[in-house]
Design an enzyme around this catalytic site. Structure first.
Site, PDB file in Angstrom:
ATOM      1  N   GLU A 175     -36.220  11.668 -18.713  1.00  0.00           N
ATOM      2  CA  GLU A 175     -36.010  11.243 -17.316  1.00  0.00           C
ATOM      3  C   GLU A 175     -34.768  11.854 -16.667  1.00  0.00           C
ATOM      4  O   GLU A 175     -33.993  11.157 -16.009  1.00  0.00           O
ATOM      5  CB  GLU A 175     -35.959   9.713 -17.247  1.00  0.00           C
ATOM      6  CG  GLU A 175     -37.207   9.070 -17.830  1.00  0.00           C
ATOM      7  CD  GLU A 175     -37.219   7.541 -17.731  1.00  0.00           C
ATOM      8  OE1 GLU A 175     -36.177   6.939 -17.427  1.00  0.00           O
ATOM      9  OE2 GLU A 175     -38.296   6.951 -17.957  1.00  0.00           O
ATOM     10  N   ASN A 220     -39.232  14.879 -21.597  1.00  0.00           N
ATOM     11  CA  ASN A 220     -40.123  13.755 -21.268  1.00  0.00           C
ATOM     12  C   ASN A 220     -39.761  13.183 -19.898  1.00  0.00           C
ATOM     13  O   ASN A 220     -38.584  12.975 -19.599  1.00  0.00           O
ATOM     14  CB  ASN A 220     -39.926  12.670 -22.348  1.00  0.00           C
ATOM     15  CG  ASN A 220     -41.016  11.621 -22.362  1.00  0.00           C
ATOM     16  OD1 ASN A 220     -42.207  11.965 -22.359  1.00  0.00           O
ATOM     17  ND2 ASN A 220     -40.643  10.352 -22.388  1.00  0.00           N
ATOM     18  N   HIS A 260     -47.300   6.267 -16.915  1.00  0.00           N
ATOM     19  CA  HIS A 260     -47.401   4.824 -16.647  1.00  0.00           C
ATOM     20  C   HIS A 260     -48.205   4.691 -15.349  1.00  0.00           C
ATOM     21  O   HIS A 260     -47.674   4.863 -14.262  1.00  0.00           O
ATOM     22  CB  HIS A 260     -46.014   4.202 -16.519  1.00  0.00           C
ATOM     23  CG  HIS A 260     -45.227   4.260 -17.785  1.00  0.00           C
ATOM     24  ND1 HIS A 260     -45.613   3.563 -18.915  1.00  0.00           N
ATOM     25  CD2 HIS A 260     -44.100   4.935 -18.124  1.00  0.00           C
ATOM     26  CE1 HIS A 260     -44.743   3.810 -19.893  1.00  0.00           C
ATOM     27  NE2 HIS A 260     -43.832   4.641 -19.442  1.00  0.00           N
ATOM     28  N   GLU A 291     -46.598   7.992 -22.960  1.00  0.00           N
ATOM     29  CA  GLU A 291     -46.351   6.549 -22.768  1.00  0.00           C
ATOM     30  C   GLU A 291     -47.456   5.898 -21.933  1.00  0.00           C
ATOM     31  O   GLU A 291     -47.193   5.019 -21.098  1.00  0.00           O
ATOM     32  CB  GLU A 291     -44.983   6.323 -22.105  1.00  0.00           C
ATOM     33  CG  GLU A 291     -43.832   6.967 -22.844  1.00  0.00           C
ATOM     34  CD  GLU A 291     -42.461   6.655 -22.257  1.00  0.00           C
ATOM     35  OE1 GLU A 291     -42.342   5.736 -21.418  1.00  0.00           O
ATOM     36  OE2 GLU A 291     -41.499   7.341 -22.630  1.00  0.00           O
ATOM     37  N   ASP A 293     -50.044   3.753 -20.162  1.00  0.00           N
ATOM     38  CA  ASP A 293     -50.501   2.367 -20.001  1.00  0.00           C
ATOM     39  C   ASP A 293     -50.908   2.194 -18.547  1.00  0.00           C
ATOM     40  O   ASP A 293     -50.690   3.106 -17.733  1.00  0.00           O
ATOM     41  CB  ASP A 293     -49.472   1.312 -20.467  1.00  0.00           C
ATOM     42  CG  ASP A 293     -48.095   1.447 -19.844  1.00  0.00           C
ATOM     43  OD1 ASP A 293     -47.953   2.169 -18.831  1.00  0.00           O
ATOM     44  OD2 ASP A 293     -47.146   0.832 -20.365  1.00  0.00           O
TER      45      ASP A 293
HETATM   46  C1  XIL Z   1     -38.852   0.537 -22.481  1.00  0.00           C
HETATM   47  C2  XIL Z   1     -39.291  -0.393 -23.594  1.00  0.00           C
HETATM   48  O1  XIL Z   1     -40.693  -0.455 -23.608  1.00  0.00           O
HETATM   49  C3  XIL Z   1     -38.694  -1.768 -23.393  1.00  0.00           C
HETATM   50  O2  XIL Z   1     -38.990  -2.601 -24.502  1.00  0.00           O
HETATM   51  C4  XIL Z   1     -37.190  -1.665 -23.200  1.00  0.00           C
HETATM   52  O3  XIL Z   1     -36.672  -2.932 -22.893  1.00  0.00           O
HETATM   53  C5  XIL Z   1     -36.833  -0.691 -22.102  1.00  0.00           C
HETATM   54  O4  XIL Z   1     -37.451   0.563 -22.365  1.00  0.00           O
HETATM   55  N1  XIL Z   1     -39.833   4.938 -20.089  1.00  0.00           N
HETATM   56  C6  XIL Z   1     -39.337   5.231 -21.332  1.00  0.00           C
HETATM   57  C7  XIL Z   1     -39.270   4.162 -22.353  1.00  0.00           C
HETATM   58  O5  XIL Z   1     -39.083   6.400 -21.637  1.00  0.00           O
HETATM   59  O6  XIL Z   1     -38.201   4.344 -23.253  1.00  0.00           O
HETATM   60  C8  XIL Z   1     -39.185   2.787 -21.734  1.00  0.00           C
HETATM   61  O7  XIL Z   1     -39.309   1.834 -22.781  1.00  0.00           O
HETATM   62  C9  XIL Z   1     -40.280   2.611 -20.705  1.00  0.00           C
HETATM   63  C10 XIL Z   1     -40.147   3.612 -19.605  1.00  0.00           C
END
Ligand code: XIL
Length: 382
Positions: A175, A220, A260, A291, A293
């Site tokens: 990020e 990422n 996401h 990631e 979802d």
């Molecule tokens: C999130 C986790 O899922 C949570 O449990 C934690 O509290 C915060 O981080 N992008 C990312 C991940 O790269 O590391 C994040 O994970 C979600 C968003």
């Protein structure tokens, strides 16, 4: 552990009735070898193919982000072992977990997850070495422009070396692109950027490459999925960053796109997504969906309709993404609705529990599971 196992095998042999009740004694990571074999056997004889098998048939990986807690739940751990060919710690490798203080590394959680992955012939990913989140207070208080480079190199080198040779890929930088007004030239002005400027990204990748020459090194990021002004600009900025890194000889090997997604989103444009992934692949990079979802916030409460909407979102996204041969794997951010970061970060307005993942909270496969399975089956071979 070896002695305990030997003892328990002995005890189990003596306790025939115990075994006949379906209870067995060899408990590793909260689950028994026999129980796992039995589950695999049952599912296999029912003819159901796992996501892992469907992905493997196409030369793809499928996996999930997991916390150590999940390994102690037999049904969850069984499902993980059966369905996934790759595992990533959801939080256990982030700075705040691994570095309780400047002189301390705590690998208890990540070691446990790595061990589980290896016991079940799963690959293991690392997440993440540089991120603006999960920064421990001691780091903010200690880091200066004089010591920052050394702090960063020392952390990356130590963490990456611990898993060297056992890691499939590392999210080296997470990020870094940020187009808001607090950004600098489209980069987030995080701690490292403030102290070292944009070259912290180069330093991170070079240090990781030296510590594990065999790991796939990943940049990422999020917000690369839909066709609106903001995400179109984010895709362009990410591409520009990757081009810059490649032309400067920085060892970046893949893009991780978090994905996401939101169900009910009308601005998804498969043509634009494919074009972006092609542009990334043209730089000689691999791609991982890291990631995945689906937020169900804008869907009706009714479970059948909600699950359908989430499943359709998975399917449309994966159909487009898997068309690109540079995409080598897909990970969901969690496996079951039992535990998902979206419960806290994207709760529904009606208060109903969120349902963003392939399995429900009882580990029953949902329409989202079938959608992912169908997308893998339809994907071209790698
Ligand atoms: C999130 C986790 O899922 C949570 O449990 C934690 O509290 C915060 O981080 N992008 C990312 C991940 O790269 O590391 C994040 O994970 C979600 C968003």
């Amino acid at each position: 552990m070896k002695n305990r196992r030997a003892f328990l095998y002995g005890a189990t042999a003596l306790a025939g009735a115990w075994m006949a009740n379906g209870l067995d004694g060899v408990w590793v990571d909260g689950r028994s070898d026999q129980a796992i074999a039995a589950t695999k056997q049952n599912r296999a004889s029912s003819g159901a193919r796992s996501l892992r098998e469907r992905a493997e048939a196409k030369g793809l990986l499928y996996g999930a982000a997991v916390e150590t807690r999940g390994l102690s739940e037999t049904d969850f751990a069984d499902c993980l072992a059966r369905e996934c060919s790759i595992l990533v710690p959801e939080n256990e490798l982030k700075w705040a977990r691994v570095r309780p203080s400047q002189n301390q590394f705590n690998f208890a959680g990540s070691d446990r997850l790595a061990e589980f992955a290896s016991q079940h012939q799963m690959k293991f990913r690392g997440h993440t070495l540089v991120w603006h989140g999960s920064v421990p207070a001691w780091l903010t208080e200690t880091a200066t422009s004089r010591n920052a480079e050394e702090l960063l190199e020392n952390h990356i080198s130590t963490v990456v070396k611990r898993y060297a040779g056992r890691v499939h890929s590392w999210d080296v930088v997470n990020e870094a692109v940020y187009l808001g007004s607090e950004g600098v030239n489209g980069l987030r002005n995080n701690l490292w950027h403030r102290l070292l400027g944009p070259s912290y990204i180069d330093t991170a990748f070079r240090t990781a490459a030296a510590a594990d020459p065999n790991a796939l090194l990943v940049y990422n990021d999020y917000g690369l999925d839909i066709d609106d002004d903001e995400q179109n600009a984010r895709r362009a900025r990410v591409l520009q960053l990757l081009e810059r890194l490649k032309s400067d000889g920085v060892p970046v090997h893949a893009l991780g796109t978090q994905a996401h997604l939101w169900a009910g989103e009308s601005r998804f444009n498969p043509t634009k997504l494919r074009q972006f992934l092609r542009d990334v692949a043209d730089l000689g990079l691999k791609i991982l969906v890291t990631e995945l979802d689906v937020v169900d916030r804008n869907l009706p409460r009714d479970i059948a309709r909600r699950d359908r909407g989430v499943a359709d979102t998975y399917r449309a996204y994966l159909d487009a993404a898997l068309d690109e041969p540079a995409v080598i794997g897909v990970l969901t951010w969690g496996l079951s609705d039992r535990r998902t970061w979206l419960t806290r970060s994207r709760p529904r307005r009606d208060g109903a529990p969120v349902r963003p993942l392939p399995f429900d909270s009882q580990m029953r496969p949902k329409p989202a599971y079938e959608a992912i399975a169908a997308a893998f089956d339809a994907a071209p071979d790698r």
